[in-house]
Motif scaffolding. Structure first.
Motif, PDB file in Angstrom:
ATOM      1  N   THR A 155       0.831  -1.201   0.000  1.00  0.00           N
ATOM      2  CA  THR A 155       0.000   0.000   0.000  1.00  0.00           C
ATOM      3  C   THR A 155       0.868   1.255   0.000  1.00  0.00           C
ATOM      4  N   LEU A 156       1.893   1.273   0.839  1.00  0.00           N
ATOM      5  CA  LEU A 156       2.762   2.447   0.972  1.00  0.00           C
ATOM      6  C   LEU A 156       3.442   2.790  -0.350  1.00  0.00           C
ATOM      7  N   LEU A 157       3.991   1.789  -1.010  1.00  0.00           N
ATOM      8  CA  LEU A 157       4.697   2.043  -2.275  1.00  0.00           C
ATOM      9  C   LEU A 157       3.738   2.501  -3.369  1.00  0.00           C
ATOM     10  N   ASN A 158       2.555   1.901  -3.413  1.00  0.00           N
ATOM     11  CA  ASN A 158       1.610   2.271  -4.470  1.00  0.00           C
ATOM     12  C   ASN A 158       0.952   3.620  -4.238  1.00  0.00           C
ATOM     13  N   GLU A 159       1.086   4.173  -3.030  1.00  0.00           N
ATOM     14  CA  GLU A 159       0.583   5.530  -2.795  1.00  0.00           C
ATOM     15  C   GLU A 159       1.411   6.579  -3.526  1.00  0.00           C
TER      16      GLU A 159
END
Length: 544
Positions: free
Chosen positions: A53-57
């Motif tokens: 989730t963090l990277l795709n934000e």
């Protein structure tokens, strides 16, 4: 091209997911996040899901996922010569710019190399060129001893990646080539570049020195986030194909206030941080449009100050990790009516041994908590113990047996399910210097427990597989030379045969008392706890 059976299997798993992120890879940094075990296990990890989730934000990143194929699918990968592919775009790993491994358990080390072999990516960083993806590693094992894996990775994240990842991606974006990236990355606190260190050994195989190259720091300082409120590790995907079927995982606290001497969690995740009640409630309420099932994550939820209030939220079916043996845990159980199982961890069978390991609970705490929990109608009370602890004697095993019998006699309700684990010394704990107990002694003590308790009604006994426990011990205490064992296991060898073939003496790592003046493989990491304090704790334990 991937075989039809493999594609069908991935598509089936994707249809079961809610919240999968699909992004156009064009013009973005393409990262594949890999969990070195099966989909079922990897997707049960909040850390793995949170990083996805963090990277795709980030608008400049596309992050996809890959896993170790399960046994049936593995045969199909080998038969068809298929490389490991990502779930979202079904691209081979070799076509990504960065492969990011999230590694939580030492027993998954051989799986990392299996994935690389299937992906036709050279194993060691020195064998790869700029045409190959960068390999980076984070996860719990990188916090305390990345050395057995150091020769396979370009970068290791020492600490909690939420902060460092942003800095690393920015450095990658601003670099004109890999050499430039290395120059920029060496200045990122908490980022470990293994190839920038030269490690030497004495003739007796002990470490003799470690020199940093290219301005690499002598010590790598562990990074950690200051506030769980500001840095929320959140999953995006729910599926029924995991251990926590269609459950949303929410982190309530990180770090443990008790710091038991055997437990890495109490040292590498400290200081303890607790999410505020308002933020935790907001996280929970955000999930209710998708599911009413919420798993609260934290190493000692009994010590989360707002736990009773949180569990009273209407319309939520909560699941929690193990509780501490205390009256408060029994009170918490009243808020979890209808649940079939709960866990507490006495760890040792006598108060003397619990004092040695600094587990601050008494027999009375354990017996009374168990009685109250069983009275609430729980089906299975799980009790976690360790065998082979420092200073353990046969009388401690007899005490364990007596304790379980007393718990069983205190209530005729429910079942007692014992899980027995072999003690493994972990870096950055007071027991990091202590050897593992000899295999024959552990085996005899496990048999003693099973023989004494399995005849009791309503008691079941399970224990770990010893060969895997000692493999984990080797990887936990190992230095860079242990990489040859991991590599040797890729040929289908077990770890003991791989040790023999690579000339590695496992006893040197498993059964040797490390001395205070020995250079430890992981001591280049600044974990925030003074080594003299750990040594004083160790000496106090031995004197108990």
């Amino acid at each position: 091209m991937a075989g039809k059976k493999i594609l069908t299997r991935i598509d089936y798993l994707l249809t079961k997911e809610k919240g999968t992120i699909f992004k156009d890879p064009g013009g973005k940094i393409n990262i594949c996040l890999v969990y070195p075990n099966t989909y079922h296990i990897g997707m049960s990890s909040l850390g793995f899901q949170g990083l996805y989730t963090l990277l795709n934000e980030r608008p400049d990143v596309v992050c996809e996922r890959a896993f170790l194929p399960d046994e049936e699918d593995m045969e199909e990968y080998i038969r068809t010569g298929t490389e490991i592919i990502s779930f979202e775009s079904k691209r081979p790993l070799s076509r990504f710019e960065i492969i990011a491994f999230s590694v939580s358990f030492e027993n998954d080390y051989p799986n990392i190399l299996r994935i690389l072999e299937l992906s036709r990516i050279p194993l060691r960083s020195g064998q790869r060129s700029r045409m190959h993806p960068l390999l980076i590693m984070g996860g719990v094992v990188a916090f305390f001893n990345p050395e057995p894996l150091a020769d396979f990775f370009d970068f290791c994240f020492i600490g909690e990646a939420e902060e460092m990842l942003r800095e690393f991606i920015d450095a990658y974006n601003n670099s004109c080539n890999r050499e430039d990236l290395y120059k920029r990355a060496v200045g990122i606190e908490g980022l470990y570049i293994p190839k920038f260190y030269d490690v030497k050994y004495f003739d007796d195989n002990k470490l003799s020195g470690r020199a940093g190259l290219n301005n690499a720091p002598e010590k790598i300082k562990r990074r950690f986030i200051k506030s769980l409120d500001e840095n929320r590790l959140r999953p995006s995907i729910m599926t029924n194909e995991t251990e926590f079927s269609n459950m949303y995982l929410v982190e309530a606290m990180r770090g443990c206030p008790w710091s038991c001497r055997f437990c890495a969690t109490g040292y590498i995740f400290n200081p303890p941080r607790r999410k505020s009640s308002d933020i935790l409630k907001r996280d929970i309420n955000e999930t209710l449009s998708n599911t009413s099932r919420v798993g609260l994550i934290g190493p000692s939820l009994t010590d989360y100050p707002y736990i009773t209030d949180i569990l009273c939220i209407d319309g939520v079916d909560f699941s929690i990790t193990s509780l501490r043996a205390s009256r408060k845990s029994a009170e918490i159980m009243r808020s979890l009516k209808g649940h079939k199982s709960i866990s507490i961890a006495p760890e040792a069978g006598t108060e003397r041994l619990r004092r040695a390991i600094d587990k601050k609970i008494t027999n009375e705490d354990i017996i009374e908590t168990s009685r109250l929990i069983l009275r609430e109608g729980i089906e299975n009370l799980r009790l976690y113990f360790m065998v082979g602890l420092p200073t353990e004697e046969d009388r401690d095993i007899e005490g364990l047996i007596s304790l379980v019998k007393t718990i069983r006699s205190s209530s005729d309700k429910g079942n007692l399910v014992l899980t027995l684990s072999t003690f493994i010394p972990k870096p950055f704990t007071p027991f990091q210097w202590h050897p593992m107990e000899k295999t024959a002694i552990v085996k005899n003590r496990l048999q003693m427990i099973k023989k004494s308790l399995t005849r009791l009604g309503g008691v079941r006994v399970f224990h770990d597989v010893q060969k895997y426990a000692y493999m984990q011990g080797l990887f936990s205490r190992g230095d860079r030379r242990v990489s040859h064992v991991i590599e040797g296991m890729g040929s289908g060898n077990d770890w003991q045969k791989a040790c023999r073939e690579s000339g590695i003496k496992a006893d040197f790592y498993l059964f040797r008392n490390f001395d205070f003046h020995d250079m430890l493989p992981w001591e280049f990491i600044d974990n925030g706890t003074p080594v003299k304090k750990l040594w004083a704790e160790y000496q106090e334990a031995l004197a108990t």
